[in-house]
Design a protein around this motif. Structure first.
Motif, PDB file in Angstrom:
ATOM      1  N   ARG A   3      10.727  22.764  25.098  1.00  0.00           N
ATOM      2  CA  ARG A   3      11.512  22.779  23.927  1.00  0.00           C
ATOM      3  C   ARG A   3      12.940  22.062  24.336  1.00  0.00           C
ATOM      4  NH1 ARG A   3       9.623  28.713  21.704  1.00  0.00           N
ATOM      5  NH2 ARG A   3       7.829  27.713  20.443  1.00  0.00           N
ATOM      6  N   VAL A   4      13.483  22.750  25.400  1.00  0.00           N
ATOM      7  CA  VAL A   4      14.886  22.057  26.109  1.00  0.00           C
ATOM      8  C   VAL A   4      14.664  20.434  26.296  1.00  0.00           C
ATOM      9  CG1 VAL A   4      16.517  22.126  27.849  1.00  0.00           C
ATOM     10  CG2 VAL A   4      15.412  24.205  26.908  1.00  0.00           C
ATOM     11  N   ARG A   5      13.993  20.117  27.029  1.00  0.00           N
ATOM     12  CA  ARG A   5      13.641  18.616  27.008  1.00  0.00           C
ATOM     13  C   ARG A   5      13.393  18.167  25.703  1.00  0.00           C
ATOM     14  NH1 ARG A   5       9.717  20.347  30.744  1.00  0.00           N
ATOM     15  NH2 ARG A   5       8.186  19.095  29.662  1.00  0.00           N
ATOM     16  N   THR A   6      12.611  18.614  24.896  1.00  0.00           N
ATOM     17  CA  THR A   6      12.377  17.823  23.470  1.00  0.00           C
ATOM     18  C   THR A   6      13.826  17.920  22.665  1.00  0.00           C
ATOM     19  OG1 THR A   6      10.168  18.631  23.347  1.00  0.00           O
ATOM     20  CG2 THR A   6      11.408  17.956  21.290  1.00  0.00           C
ATOM     21  N   ALA A   7      14.692  18.732  22.924  1.00  0.00           N
ATOM     22  CA  ALA A   7      15.998  18.759  22.031  1.00  0.00           C
ATOM     23  C   ALA A   7      16.685  17.632  22.759  1.00  0.00           C
ATOM     24  CB  ALA A   7      16.585  20.098  22.197  1.00  0.00           C
ATOM     25  N   ALA A   8      16.655  17.517  24.077  1.00  0.00           N
ATOM     26  CA  ALA A   8      17.638  16.513  24.829  1.00  0.00           C
ATOM     27  C   ALA A   8      16.878  14.907  24.442  1.00  0.00           C
ATOM     28  CB  ALA A   8      17.333  16.716  26.337  1.00  0.00           C
ATOM     29  N   LEU A   9      15.355  14.908  24.186  1.00  0.00           N
ATOM     30  CA  LEU A   9      15.254  13.875  24.071  1.00  0.00           C
ATOM     31  C   LEU A   9      15.294  13.353  22.466  1.00  0.00           C
ATOM     32  CD1 LEU A   9      13.106  11.254  24.839  1.00  0.00           C
ATOM     33  CD2 LEU A   9      11.237  12.749  23.833  1.00  0.00           C
ATOM     34  N   GLY A  10      15.615  14.256  21.743  1.00  0.00           N
ATOM     35  CA  GLY A  10      15.912  13.847  20.247  1.00  0.00           C
ATOM     36  C   GLY A  10      17.427  13.470  20.294  1.00  0.00           C
ATOM     37  N   SER A  11      18.226  14.162  20.887  1.00  0.00           N
ATOM     38  CA  SER A  11      19.807  13.795  21.115  1.00  0.00           C
ATOM     39  C   SER A  11      19.867  12.154  21.713  1.00  0.00           C
ATOM     40  CB  SER A  11      20.501  14.949  21.834  1.00  0.00           C
ATOM     41  OG  SER A  11      20.350  15.992  21.102  1.00  0.00           O
ATOM     42  N   LEU A  12      18.876  12.244  22.632  1.00  0.00           N
ATOM     43  CA  LEU A  12      19.041  10.582  23.176  1.00  0.00           C
ATOM     44  C   LEU A  12      18.596   9.474  22.241  1.00  0.00           C
ATOM     45  CD1 LEU A  12      19.521   9.096  25.853  1.00  0.00           C
ATOM     46  CD2 LEU A  12      17.092   9.465  26.419  1.00  0.00           C
ATOM     47  N   LEU A  13      17.506   9.791  21.658  1.00  0.00           N
ATOM     48  CA  LEU A  13      16.929   8.827  20.778  1.00  0.00           C
ATOM     49  C   LEU A  13      17.628   8.716  19.423  1.00  0.00           C
ATOM     50  CD1 LEU A  13      12.990   9.577  21.170  1.00  0.00           C
ATOM     51  CD2 LEU A  13      14.356   7.529  22.229  1.00  0.00           C
ATOM     52  N   ARG A  66      13.082  16.460  13.342  1.00  0.00           N
ATOM     53  CA  ARG A  66      11.855  15.846  12.949  1.00  0.00           C
ATOM     54  C   ARG A  66      11.017  15.732  14.101  1.00  0.00           C
ATOM     55  NH1 ARG A  66      12.268  10.543  10.255  1.00  0.00           N
ATOM     56  NH2 ARG A  66      14.094  11.636   9.337  1.00  0.00           N
ATOM     57  N   LEU A  67      11.766  15.170  15.217  1.00  0.00           N
ATOM     58  CA  LEU A  67      10.734  14.866  16.547  1.00  0.00           C
ATOM     59  C   LEU A  67      10.758  16.347  17.212  1.00  0.00           C
ATOM     60  CD1 LEU A  67      10.085  12.945  18.628  1.00  0.00           C
ATOM     61  CD2 LEU A  67      12.209  13.112  19.593  1.00  0.00           C
ATOM     62  N   ALA A  68      11.634  17.143  17.028  1.00  0.00           N
ATOM     63  CA  ALA A  68      11.405  18.318  17.897  1.00  0.00           C
ATOM     64  C   ALA A  68      10.354  19.134  17.008  1.00  0.00           C
ATOM     65  CB  ALA A  68      12.819  19.413  17.548  1.00  0.00           C
ATOM     66  N   SER A  69      10.062  19.164  15.639  1.00  0.00           N
ATOM     67  CA  SER A  69       9.096  19.876  14.865  1.00  0.00           C
ATOM     68  C   SER A  69       7.851  19.258  15.237  1.00  0.00           C
ATOM     69  CB  SER A  69       9.428  19.779  13.306  1.00  0.00           C
ATOM     70  OG  SER A  69      10.474  20.350  12.915  1.00  0.00           O
ATOM     71  N   LEU A  70       7.811  17.833  15.312  1.00  0.00           N
ATOM     72  CA  LEU A  70       6.344  17.094  15.786  1.00  0.00           C
ATOM     73  C   LEU A  70       5.943  17.689  17.268  1.00  0.00           C
ATOM     74  CD1 LEU A  70       4.316  14.945  15.307  1.00  0.00           C
ATOM     75  CD2 LEU A  70       5.952  13.513  16.130  1.00  0.00           C
TER      76      LEU A  70
END
Length: 635
Positions: A621-631, A528-532
């Protein structure tokens, strides 16, 4: 009645503090009341506040020297001002070729034309910043033309001049103001370099050519002593480029700071004395009266506030045993309010005669451009008051000064007047009878706005800002690109800051941020975060011209861009926080998560500038995926 300086009753006076000069009049009166010179012990200065004292120290260069520096905190080389006879006499004789009475008289029609051009640009508005939008222009254009510079860069020269003045008195090598002064001098010198080289091969009749010609003849060999008394010679047989730059820097500052402060301070003075203002209006075509009025305005304002002299011969003056190296600080504003010389010195009396003021100095260092300054002030006011006769500065207007102990350094001054059309007719009455709309600042529009005109102006403004930068884009450029008169822009935007803010607001981010996305579906929170973030990034790419303009201007230290950008950043943060609260009930801290989303957005925008759209998007996109996994780590 005189008094003696007493440590128990003496007010604390710091003559090296720029804020002392914001409202010094009571302290000046105290200094003049003393039966001798005041001793400013912390700054190691004797203070000359009376007319007779400033006169004495200025007229005797064999006892009081300029060559050790004329500023009390930094003994900076100020070129001609920091010379003593005979070097000063020879150099002044050379430069004086550009300021002869005949040349000044020949400039009068041109200065009259320039004055009217500036008035044309503001006459329909009703409210202006009198310093930035009127007073700076004529002096800067004239000195630019005399020096052979392009007058279209006058706003840049205005910034250089003010930054150099703000460095006065800064002693900390890490001071941002001292750094800004050095940068301004460097940029100005860099611009002059090519002109100096060009004039060496193709001389004209401008001041740079005069200096270069003197250089080639070895006429400006300069000899001086450092503040430690070590004798040193620079440029034997000729003047080095660095010395030429010092001359040109002095001419830039002297050619605009004093005159534009006289013009700005003059309007403030006329506003305080409405009866005198009316007398001037009644006698605008009487050259004898206006000449006296200009001298009185200059006395009352006194744009140059102080200079220093150094004792080079031991002697006694007014009970003080001066020794070699003692420093004397001359206060010209105080001298020009001396009640022993001037009747009612605190009043503006436009036909004051005689008027032995010291605003241009006295003696060998009498202001080289005094006749030019007088002429500019005279012509500017004749044209201004003929066309905008009710222009005034409010009584409660703040005195916005720069950090200078050398010049008055007025930075901003609000002025109001009745808007007028090209024929000089007041526009308020026309608007009242025609039911015209009113601008954002409350002033009446001369005509009804054309349908879609505001949007077209904003689109064109964004194009020009994106290609040139907001600072480089002038309202005149924009008006030409839109095919309308400059005054037409002010129907919609009272200032460039308002225009920049409108360009930002036109994107309607407040509306977008209020509409929380509802199409993310029942995805896992990381997806959801990645899509946002993907939606935010794509939307930002579509608006990257706006982001580029805003970020570029902020990097140039534009106060307008910083102000507009900070408001936008606040709106974005609030909007994203609301989105996170609604879309991510799992989030432990919605504020912190929103802050991370904002950081992601701005990191992406910076990468777009250097990497291009596609590469920046892949990286984000790479950073967003990492942020989603972290959160939201997998269960």
């Amino acid at each position: 009645m005189t008094a003696t300086q007493d440590s128990q009753t003496t007010p604390k006076i710091d003559t090296c503090d720029p804020r002392f000069f914001d409202d010094p009049w009571d302290d000046y009166a105290y200094l003049r009341s003393l039966d001798t010179l005041y001793r400013d012990e912390p700054n190691n200065l004797w203070i000359a506040a009376r007319h007779e004292d400033v006169f004495h120290f200025s007229r005797n260069p064999e006892m009081y020297s300029n060559r050790f520096g004329v500023r009390p905190l930094i003994a900076a080389d100020m070129s001609l001002i920091a010379m003593d006879p005979p070097e000063h006499t020879e150099t002044r004789r050379l430069i004086n070729k550009g300021f002869t009475p005949r040349q000044v008289r020949n400039l009068i029609p041109h200065v009259r034309e320039l004055s009217n051009q500036i008035i044309d640009e503001v006459r329909e508005r009703g409210k202006i910043d009198f310093v930035e939008e009127f007073a700076i222009h004529v002096p800067l254009i004239v000195i630019s033309e005399l020096m052979g510079l392009d007058p279209d860069i006058r706003l840049k020269m205005y910034r250089w001049s003010d930054d150099m003045m703000d460095g006065d008195g800064e002693t900390d090598p890490d001071s941002p103001k001292l750094h800004a002064a050095a940068v301004a001098f460097g940029e100005y010198a860099e611009m002059c370099t090519s002109l100096i080289e060009e004039r060496r091969t193709n001389p004209t009749d401008d001041l740079i050519s005069i200096l270069v010609e003197a250089d080639s003849r070895g006429a400006l060999e300069k000899e001086f002593r450092s503040s430690q008394g070590v004798e040193e010679t620079i440029g034997v047989g000729g003047m080095q480029d660095d010395d030429l730059f010092l001359f040109l820097a002095l001419l830039l500052v002297a050619g605009n700071e004093t005159t534009r402060n006289a013009i700005s301070g003059g309007l403030q003075a006329l506003s305080r004395f409405p009866e005198e203002r009316q007398r001037l209006l009644d006698n605008l075509d009487d050259d004898q009266f206006v000449d006296l009025a200009v001298d009185e305005l200059i006395r009352y304002v006194t744009p140059v506030m102080s200079f220093m002299r150094t004792v080079i011969q031991p002697h006694t003056y007014k009970g003080i045993d001066f020794k070699e190296g003692d420093r004397i600080f001359l206060l010209y504003q105080s001298a020009n309010r001396d009640e022993l010389v001037f009747e009612r010195p605190e009043d503006l009396i436009l036909d004051r005669n005689p008027n032995p003021h010291l605003a241009f100095g006295i003696g060998p260092h009498y202001c080289l451009g005094a006749n030019l300054a007088r002429m500019e002030v005279k012509v500017v006011y004749q044209e201004l008051l003929k066309r905008l006769p009710d222009i005034y500065v409010p009584e409660d207007a703040d005195l916005d000064r720069g950090d200078s102990t050398l010049v008055l350094a007025l930075r901003h001054l609000p002025a109001y007047f009745t808007p007028r059309d090209a024929q000089g007719c007041p526009m308020d009455a026309q608007a009242a009878t025609s039911g015209s709309a009113r601008r954002d600042d409350g002033q009446a529009m001369t005509t009804a706005p054309a349908v879609g005109q505001r949007e077209r102006i904003l689109d064109q403004a964004l194009d020009l800002m994106a290609s040139r930068g907001a600072q480089a884009m002038t309202m005149r450029n924009l008006a030409g690109a839109c095919g309308i008169a400059v005054s037409g822009l002010y129907y919609y935007f009272p200032s460039k800051k308002a225009l920049l803010a409108a360009v930002i607001q036109e994107r309607q981010w407040d509306v977008r941020l209020a509409n929380i996305p509802d199409d993310l579906g029942a995805q896992p929170p990381a997806d959801r975060l990645a899509s946002l973030c993907e939606a935010i990034l794509i939307g930002s790419l579509e608006e990257q011209r706006v982001w580029r303009v805003l970020m570029a201007e902020a990097c140039r230290s534009s106060d307008d861009a910083v102000s507009v950008g900070s408001e936008l950043l606040g709106d974005v943060t609030v909007g994203f926080t609301r989105w996170v609260e609604t879309l991510f009930p799992e989030a432990e801290d919605s504020n912190a998560m929103a802050a991370l989303v904002v950081e992601q957005l701005f990191a992406f925008l910076v990468e777009v500038l250097f990497l291009g759209d596609d590469q920046a998007l892949r990286s984000a996109r790479v950073r967003t995926a990492a942020l989603g996994s972290l959160l939201f780590p997998p269960a």
